[in-house]
Enzyme design. Structure first.
Site, PDB file in Angstrom:
ATOM      1  N   ASP A 162       8.016  -2.435  -6.508  1.00 30.11           N
ATOM      2  CA  ASP A 162       6.763  -1.988  -5.906  1.00 30.11           C
ATOM      3  C   ASP A 162       5.633  -2.938  -6.305  1.00 30.11           C
ATOM      4  O   ASP A 162       5.766  -3.730  -7.245  1.00 30.11           O
ATOM      5  CB  ASP A 162       6.473  -0.562  -6.395  1.00 30.11           C
ATOM      6  CG  ASP A 162       5.116  -0.061  -5.964  1.00 30.11           C
ATOM      7  OD1 ASP A 162       4.853  -0.053  -4.750  1.00 30.11           O
ATOM      8  OD2 ASP A 162       4.311   0.316  -6.843  1.00 30.11           O
ATOM      9  N   ASP A 220       1.349  -2.278  -5.923  1.00 30.53           N
ATOM     10  CA  ASP A 220       0.162  -1.690  -6.547  1.00 30.53           C
ATOM     11  C   ASP A 220       0.547  -0.601  -7.542  1.00 30.53           C
ATOM     12  O   ASP A 220       1.266   0.340  -7.207  1.00 30.53           O
ATOM     13  CB  ASP A 220      -0.770  -1.105  -5.476  1.00 30.53           C
ATOM     14  CG  ASP A 220      -2.207  -0.987  -5.964  1.00 30.53           C
ATOM     15  OD1 ASP A 220      -2.466  -1.229  -7.158  1.00 30.53           O
ATOM     16  OD2 ASP A 220      -3.075  -0.650  -5.147  1.00 30.53           O
ATOM     17  N   LYS A 228       8.732   4.001   2.053  1.00 29.70           N
ATOM     18  CA  LYS A 228       9.045   4.815   0.884  1.00 29.70           C
ATOM     19  C   LYS A 228       8.322   6.160   0.954  1.00 29.70           C
ATOM     20  O   LYS A 228       7.151   6.176   1.319  1.00 29.70           O
ATOM     21  CB  LYS A 228       8.630   4.070  -0.396  1.00 29.70           C
ATOM     22  CG  LYS A 228       9.349   2.758  -0.624  1.00 29.70           C
ATOM     23  CD  LYS A 228       8.821   2.017  -1.863  1.00 29.70           C
ATOM     24  CE  LYS A 228       7.432   1.453  -1.628  1.00 29.70           C
ATOM     25  NZ  LYS A 228       6.935   0.646  -2.783  1.00 29.70           N
TER      26      LYS A 228
END
Length: 255
Positions: free
Chosen positions: A10, A12, A182
């Site tokens: 991922d 952020d 996601k």
């Protein structure tokens, strides 16, 4: 501890926090590179191209990245559309999504008929966009959403994101969309196919249990939750399915 040949990561909250650097994240990627372990950044952001995401990582966070190391929800959406034999698309979204659709040969239309309506974040949205999308879906177009995120962090606070736009269209059409990003399994399967990854040798790394970790769980791969962003140990402890591993910092993770 198991050793992995492919990391899905991922952005952020994991690699950075907004404009703030996370030194341990940069060091983590450097350790992966030194060990010859492949990694692919997987993001729900549909507004930017992989080249733009890579440039941001490289220039602003010191994490040297090539566009081919970035997999966006736009690219996963393209993979889904190709598998569904979609030809014409009515799009709500920004240039990252538009570029992905155009580069892969989809016919972008502005009104019905359309094979599919694809909804991503569009910060220039107007009522007519919602009307056209609603009419196309009610006329039979597939309803596809790049990611379910309802809010987007900003300097002003948590502003509406893709999921909020999709919710308006869902209310108007009474049609439940196919969600690509996601925590959907769709983006994970597409990312692993893109990376030629073996699920048994792949791990998903993220800071958000509700998106990153659930995506890994849905895809039946191992997960690593790092407490550098959104999720907290107290909240995660209440979840019925736990991450495979948790760490306070990526500096604590042994490859």
């Amino acid at each position: 501890m198991k050793h992995y040949q492919q990391y899905l990561i991922d952005l952020d909250g994991t690699m950075y926090r907004g404009k703030e650097r996370i030194p341990a994240a940069k060091q983590f990627i450097e350790r992966l590179n030194a060990a010859g372990i492949k990694h692919l950044f997987v993001t729900n952001n549909s507004t930017k191209t992989p080249a733009e995401v890579a440039e941001n990582l490289t220039r602003h966070h010191g994490i040297v990245t090539e566009p081919g190391q970035v997999y966006t929800s736009s690219l996963a959406t393209v993979a889904y559309l190709q598998a569904a034999n979609v030809q014409s698309v009515l799009m709500i979204g920004e240039h990252g999504l538009q570029a992905a659709l155009q580069e892969h040969g989809f016919n972008l239309v502005t009104q019905e008929p359309a094979d599919a309506v694809v909804v991503g974040l569009d910060r220039n949205l107007v009522y007519e966009d919602l009307a056209r999308a609603t009419l196309a879906i009610r006329a039979g177009a597939k309803f596809i959403v790049t990611n379910p995120d309802t809010n987007l962090p900003s300097e002003r606070g948590m502003i509406p994101s893709t999921g909020a736009i999709a919710a308006a269209i869902q209310t108007a059409t009474q049609v439940e969309p196919v969600v690509i990003g996601k925590p959907s399994k769709l983006i994970m399967d597409a990312a692993m196919q893109y990376a030629h990854a073996n699920p048994k040798q792949t791990i998903m790394v993220g800071d958000n249990y509700q998106t990153d970790i659930l995506a890994g769980i849905h895809a039946d791969i191992d997960t690593l939750l790092v407490y550098s962003g959104l999720s907290t140990p107290k909240a995660v402890a209440k979840e019925p399915i736990q991450p495979t591993y948790t760490v306070d910092s990526l500096a604590d993770w042994t490859l």
